[in-house]
Design a protein around this motif. Structure first.
Motif, PDB file in Angstrom:
ATOM      1  N   GLU A 176      77.110  57.965  -6.671  1.00  0.00           N
ATOM      2  CA  GLU A 176      77.275  57.402  -5.337  1.00  0.00           C
ATOM      3  C   GLU A 176      76.193  57.948  -4.422  1.00  0.00           C
ATOM      4  O   GLU A 176      75.986  59.166  -4.346  1.00  0.00           O
ATOM      5  CB  GLU A 176      78.642  57.720  -4.750  1.00  0.00           C
ATOM      6  CG  GLU A 176      78.858  57.067  -3.384  1.00  0.00           C
ATOM      7  CD  GLU A 176      80.236  57.342  -2.809  1.00  0.00           C
ATOM      8  OE1 GLU A 176      80.385  58.366  -2.109  1.00  0.00           O
ATOM      9  OE2 GLU A 176      81.156  56.545  -3.064  1.00  0.00           O
ATOM     10  N   SER A 231      74.655  57.806  -0.366  1.00  0.00           N
ATOM     11  CA  SER A 231      75.119  57.474   0.973  1.00  0.00           C
ATOM     12  C   SER A 231      74.125  57.938   2.029  1.00  0.00           C
ATOM     13  O   SER A 231      73.327  58.857   1.797  1.00  0.00           O
ATOM     14  CB  SER A 231      76.488  58.112   1.247  1.00  0.00           C
ATOM     15  OG  SER A 231      76.388  59.526   1.262  1.00  0.00           O
ATOM     16  N   ASN A 251      77.256  53.376   1.909  1.00  0.00           N
ATOM     17  CA  ASN A 251      77.226  53.949   0.568  1.00  0.00           C
ATOM     18  C   ASN A 251      77.097  52.873  -0.493  1.00  0.00           C
ATOM     19  O   ASN A 251      77.476  51.724  -0.284  1.00  0.00           O
ATOM     20  CB  ASN A 251      78.483  54.803   0.317  1.00  0.00           C
ATOM     21  CG  ASN A 251      79.754  54.041   0.640  1.00  0.00           C
ATOM     22  OD1 ASN A 251      80.171  53.167  -0.104  1.00  0.00           O
ATOM     23  ND2 ASN A 251      80.363  54.354   1.790  1.00  0.00           N
ATOM     24  N   ARG A 256      77.601  52.544  -4.906  1.00  0.00           N
ATOM     25  CA  ARG A 256      78.073  53.190  -6.132  1.00  0.00           C
ATOM     26  C   ARG A 256      77.475  52.479  -7.334  1.00  0.00           C
ATOM     27  O   ARG A 256      77.425  51.248  -7.392  1.00  0.00           O
ATOM     28  CB  ARG A 256      79.598  53.158  -6.211  1.00  0.00           C
ATOM     29  CG  ARG A 256      80.166  53.661  -7.537  1.00  0.00           C
ATOM     30  CD  ARG A 256      81.631  53.953  -7.409  1.00  0.00           C
ATOM     31  NE  ARG A 256      81.820  55.145  -6.619  1.00  0.00           N
ATOM     32  CZ  ARG A 256      81.812  56.385  -7.110  1.00  0.00           C
ATOM     33  NH1 ARG A 256      81.612  56.583  -8.406  1.00  0.00           N
ATOM     34  NH2 ARG A 256      82.015  57.413  -6.334  1.00  0.00           N
ATOM     35  N   GLN A 307      84.649  48.246   1.041  1.00  0.00           N
ATOM     36  CA  GLN A 307      83.737  48.163  -0.093  1.00  0.00           C
ATOM     37  C   GLN A 307      83.630  46.721  -0.579  1.00  0.00           C
ATOM     38  O   GLN A 307      84.618  45.983  -0.580  1.00  0.00           O
ATOM     39  CB  GLN A 307      84.217  49.047  -1.246  1.00  0.00           C
ATOM     40  CG  GLN A 307      84.297  50.519  -0.915  1.00  0.00           C
ATOM     41  CD  GLN A 307      82.935  51.139  -0.683  1.00  0.00           C
ATOM     42  OE1 GLN A 307      81.976  50.811  -1.382  1.00  0.00           O
ATOM     43  NE2 GLN A 307      82.835  52.032   0.293  1.00  0.00           N
TER      44      GLN A 307
END
Length: 263
Positions: free
Chosen positions: A155, A157, A175, A177, A235
């Motif tokens: 991840e 960010s 962020n 992932r 997300q």
């Protein structure tokens, strides 16, 4: 998945707390309790309300024990923070249990068991921006099972402080992932065996970007040792993860309120 969106955000807050306390000259202890509203699994359109409970102990030498991440060591100076830890990975059930675990929609997909996991997390302050990275590797549980292979995720960010004043502090971060093939296949793929037992068609997922999103955290001091934090995490599931037949909704939204006490 243990509702990855909000729990990872919560874990990030706990890791930051742990590394900040690692600079102290005394033992430090913290407790947090609250509740979260989040999807039943990553990609689900069902929601659940789950308790959020945890504790953190940090020694004067930076060694910490955190119920969210595990046993580790952290360091922080004015611009750099770093932590390394060993703990347990997330899990997922294919049926509802205890009112807030699992989803019946995943019936036949089997359980993704938690297994030992290693992680490293670092952040670097560059002016008003805070750059962060967290790498986690879960060990193999059983290579003969559909969901037992070792997997790795990363991840990245970038965050900043939006407000610091009479009403507490507000922090924001963007962020992304990423996961290797085993990670994406474990959480979003469907093997031929799983397809035969479930409602889903077989789906071979490849590694790459899993999600990208935004987190907002508002912390309000209630006393010398107590703060209340509200976290909003949004997300968007990307790449092969977003195209998975188990994904009902790409946009995953989670909200959490937590009372933190440090002593």
């Amino acid at each position: 998945m243990r509702s990855k969106t909000i729990y990872l955000a919560a874990t990030s807050v706990c890791l930051l707390t742990g590394t900040q306390l690692s600079a102290a000259t005394d033992w430090q202890y913290s407790l947090h309790a609250g509740a979260a509203s989040l999807p039943r699994y990553s990609g689900s359109n069902e929601r659940m309300t789950a308790p959020v409970l945890g504790a953190n102990i940090v020694s004067p030498w930076g060694i910490f024990l955190d119920t969210d991440t595990g046993l580790g060591w952290g360091y922080e100076d004015d611009t750099l923070s770093f932590s390394a830890y060993v703990g347990a990975s997330d899990g997922r059930k294919d049926r509802k249990k205890s009112g807030h675990q699992g989803s019946d929609r995943l019936k036949g997909m089997g359980t993704i068991k938690s297994r030992p996991q290693f992680g490293i997390s670092a952040s670097y302050t560059l002016g008003a921006a805070i750059l962060g990275a967290t790498l986690e590797h879960a060990l193999e549980e059983d290579d003969k099972k559909d969901s037992g292979k070792a997997f790795t995720s990363l991840e990245l960010s970038i965050g900043t402080h939006l407000y610091d004043g009479e009403y507490g502090t507000v922090d924001a971060s963007l962020n992304s992932r990423f996961g290797d093939r085993n990670y994406v296949q474990t959480w979003y793929g469907v093997t031929p065996g799983q397809a035969a037992r479930s409602r889903f068609r077989a789906y071979d997922a490849k590694g790459g970007m899993v999600s990208r999103g935004l987190s907002l955290d508002w912390s309000v001091p209630l006393g010398e040792h107590t703060t209340f934090s509200t976290l909003l995490d949004v997300q968007y599931l990307s790449g092969d993860a977003g195209k998975s037949p188990i994904v009902e909704r790409r946009v995953q939204t989670s909200v959490m309120g937590v009372l933190n006490y440090t002593f």
